[in-house]
Write an enzyme that holds these catalytic residues in place. Structure first.
Site, mmCIF file in Angstrom:
data_model
loop_
_atom_site.group_PDB
_atom_site.id
_atom_site.type_symbol
_atom_site.label_atom_id
_atom_site.label_comp_id
_atom_site.label_asym_id
_atom_site.label_seq_id
_atom_site.Cartn_x
_atom_site.Cartn_y
_atom_site.Cartn_z
ATOM 1 N N HIS A 69 51.486 37.106 41.527
ATOM 2 C CA HIS A 69 51.013 36.056 42.502
ATOM 3 C C HIS A 69 50.420 34.765 41.696
ATOM 4 O O HIS A 69 49.248 35.277 41.109
ATOM 5 C CB HIS A 69 50.442 36.461 43.742
ATOM 6 C CG HIS A 69 49.126 37.177 43.773
ATOM 7 N ND1 HIS A 69 47.969 36.404 43.821
ATOM 8 C CD2 HIS A 69 48.944 38.322 43.527
ATOM 9 C CE1 HIS A 69 47.061 37.160 43.706
ATOM 10 N NE2 HIS A 69 47.456 38.232 43.671
ATOM 11 N N HIS B 242 37.950 38.460 43.518
ATOM 12 C CA HIS B 242 37.669 37.999 44.953
ATOM 13 C C HIS B 242 36.116 37.733 44.827
ATOM 14 O O HIS B 242 35.761 37.048 46.088
ATOM 15 C CB HIS B 242 37.795 39.035 45.846
ATOM 16 C CG HIS B 242 39.393 39.396 46.186
ATOM 17 N ND1 HIS B 242 39.741 39.989 47.271
ATOM 18 C CD2 HIS B 242 40.423 39.303 45.435
ATOM 19 C CE1 HIS B 242 41.168 40.208 47.338
ATOM 20 N NE2 HIS B 242 41.617 39.710 45.973
ATOM 21 N N ASP C 82 48.626 32.381 43.842
ATOM 22 C CA ASP C 82 47.699 31.724 44.900
ATOM 23 C C ASP C 82 46.521 32.790 44.515
ATOM 24 O O ASP C 82 46.508 34.050 44.100
ATOM 25 C CB ASP C 82 48.153 32.049 46.198
ATOM 26 C CG ASP C 82 48.340 33.663 46.751
ATOM 27 O OD1 ASP C 82 49.137 34.476 46.218
ATOM 28 O OD2 ASP C 82 47.601 33.964 47.755
ATOM 29 N N ASP D 230 43.401 37.807 38.732
ATOM 30 C CA ASP D 230 44.057 38.120 39.971
ATOM 31 C C ASP D 230 44.688 37.088 40.532
ATOM 32 O O ASP D 230 43.862 36.290 41.388
ATOM 33 C CB ASP D 230 43.061 38.616 41.029
ATOM 34 C CG ASP D 230 43.696 39.385 42.328
ATOM 35 O OD1 ASP D 230 44.814 39.218 42.327
ATOM 36 O OD2 ASP D 230 42.763 38.915 43.431
ATOM 37 N N GLU E 255 50.043 35.886 48.454
ATOM 38 C CA GLU E 255 49.428 37.385 48.654
ATOM 39 C C GLU E 255 48.207 37.395 48.939
ATOM 40 O O GLU E 255 47.969 38.527 49.762
ATOM 41 C CB GLU E 255 49.733 37.886 47.151
ATOM 42 C CG GLU E 255 49.484 39.461 47.153
ATOM 43 C CD GLU E 255 48.132 39.946 46.870
ATOM 44 O OE1 GLU E 255 47.832 41.320 47.414
ATOM 45 O OE2 GLU E 255 47.254 39.202 46.784
ATOM 46 N N GLU E 256 47.400 36.561 48.667
ATOM 47 C CA GLU E 256 45.705 36.623 49.146
ATOM 48 C C GLU E 256 45.803 36.526 50.598
ATOM 49 O O GLU E 256 44.729 36.883 51.196
ATOM 50 C CB GLU E 256 44.978 35.802 48.318
ATOM 51 C CG GLU E 256 45.039 36.114 46.722
ATOM 52 C CD GLU E 256 44.328 37.386 46.328
ATOM 53 O OE1 GLU E 256 44.049 38.175 47.345
ATOM 54 O OE2 GLU E 256 44.033 37.531 45.312
#
Length: 454
Positions: free
Chosen positions: A90, A423, A92, A123, A156-157
């Site tokens: 992903h 994150h 995003d 990520d 996704e996030e």
């Protein structure tokens, strides 16, 4: 790394990969237009589409998904009668958090102490590059021995389910014999790992109202019901004295069977402050891979600076619940909502809104694809056997794919090892891990084709 043509090719491509990752990281692709303009995500999607076209992919498309975001699809045909492998990542990313805590610009890929820093570096924009590197290495060494589909998600996030709903409406699009989800990570740097389980999640927004408007705390405080105080009491009810999650009716006693996580290692990885205890009970692996975990993601309340002496009339919070394999996320959502409503004190008005949900996932690690990946990992990480671990995070698409294609073998690998700090502020990726995992994925595709008689 063992000397072989694939490894040599990947090594030679790493400078190009760094340049491309820098280009992709530069897009502020948080899939929330309230944070950054939609054009940032659209730019990242077009970058991925261009990269796939550059590698000879057919049918490249930027898909408009039901949640208003874009996913990128492409097909790279392989030999006749070859199996099909779907590669996922992903583009995003998570919001920045405390932007002032970033040591270098978050959307500018920066090298420091041997790691590459930037939001999304691990990520999961790094996962996009991992797939590209593996395919380029194979093309330079005899060709790609399987049919390859690539899908790169755009939300996704956010957990808003755009790609899941699109796949359900177009079930033939992502059909594959094996799926490599490039959004997990090694247990630690240098230890090759596949992720066998993912917790699901549910995301709720709770609002409490007690008054028509704020009141002077000196004149009315002590009798006027404070919405913020009511919210604090509700949120506190979600944890037992030891900090473990307590949602009425939700079991929290499962035990993890597999790779264990030493408490000292966890404290170091999580950067727990000296003297501060861990929460919950059971082993660390039990707590983060096998049991539910609640987190208060945000609270709307007055900031300390500029606060006035007022009783608050309204308050709200966003609450996340991670749901382990074996528990249904929809049922957990109902239990969490009922808990929040039942624990609201003083007859305050409470409303609960669901804003995201995804089911937990458990892979079949006995499948031929896992044997092919284990052999590939041994090549990419000489002297190391592949480990099987859980992950506390959620990738809702996994269950969608498992339901749509029950015969497909699903593997999870990736770049999000503990030092990556995904994150969080100062997210980074290890270029050595990017290189090794690209080699592993390339060898996996070779091994998987051979296992299917190609």
């Amino acid at each position: 790394m063992t000397a072989n043509p694939i490894a040599g090719t990947v090594a030679s491509l790493m400078p190009r990969a760094r340049t491309e990752l820098a280009e992709l990281v530069a897009f502020r692709s948080v899939a929330d237009p309230a944070v950054y303009p939609r054009s940032e995500c659209e730019g990242a999607a077009e970058w991925v589409a261009g990269a796939l076209r550059g590698e000879g992919f057919k049918d490249v498309a930027v898909l408009e998904t039901p949640d208003g975001t874009q996913s990128v699809y492409g097909l790279l045909p392989g030999p006749e009668d070859a199996p099909t492998v779907l590669l996922y990542a992903h583009y995003d990313v998570q919001p920045l958090g405390d932007e002032d805590a970033w040591l270098t610009p978050p959307f500018e890929l920066t090298e420091r102490a041997g790691r590459w820093y930037g939001r999304g570096a691990a990520d999961c924009k790094g996962g996009v590059l991992m797939h590209l590197l593996a395919l380029r290495a194979l093309k330079a060494n005899g060709g790609v021995p399987v049919n390859v589909k690539v899908i790169v998600e755009g939300s996704e996030e956010q957990g808003t389910g755009g790609l899941e709903r699109y796949a359900e409406a177009h079930p033939e699009l992502l059909a594959a014999d094996a799926v490599v989800i490039g959004d997990a990570g090694n247990f630690r740097v240098g230890l090759p790992t596949v992720t066998a389980t993912l917790r699901g999640m549910t995301l709720l927004r709770v609002r409490i109202d007690t008054l028509e408007g704020n009141l002077h705390s000196g004149q009315f405080g002590g009798a006027a019901p404070d919405a913020l105080a009511a919210l604090v009491r509700v949120l506190d009810s979600l944890r037992a004295e030891d900090g473990s999650t307590t949602v009425d009716g939700l079991a929290d006693d499962a035990v993890w069977e597999g790779l264990e996580y030493a408490e000292a290692d966890f404290r170091k990885d999580a950067k727990v402050l000296d003297g501060v205890g861990l929460i919950g009970h059971g082993s660390v692996a039990d707590r983060i891979w096998a049991r539910p975990a609640v987190t208060v993601l945000g609270i709307d309340c007055p900031p300390v600076v500029g606060a006035t002496p007022s009783v608050q009339a309204h308050a709200r919070a966003t609450v996340s619940l991670r749901v382990p394999p074996g528990q249904d996320a929809a049922a957990a959502t109902e239990l969490l909502a009922a808990h929040l409503e039942a624990r609201t004190p003083w007859g305050a008005r409470v409303s609960v809104e669901q804003i995201g949900q995804g089911q937990a996932f458990r892979a079949d690690t006995s499948s031929p694809a896992y044997a092919a990946m284990a052999d590939a990992m041994r090549v990419a990480y000489p002297g190391q056997d592949m480990q099987v671990a859980g992950q506390g995070g959620s990738i809702p698409l996994c269950n969608t794919l498992a339901a749509l294609y029950p015969e497909a073998e699903i593997l999870l690998i990736g770049l999000s090892e503990p030092e990556a700090q995904i994150h969080a502020v100062n997210e980074s990726v290890s270029p050595e891990e990017l290189e090794r995992l690209s080699v592993a994925e390339a060898h996996f595709l070779v091994n998987y084709a051979a296992s299917r008689g190609v």
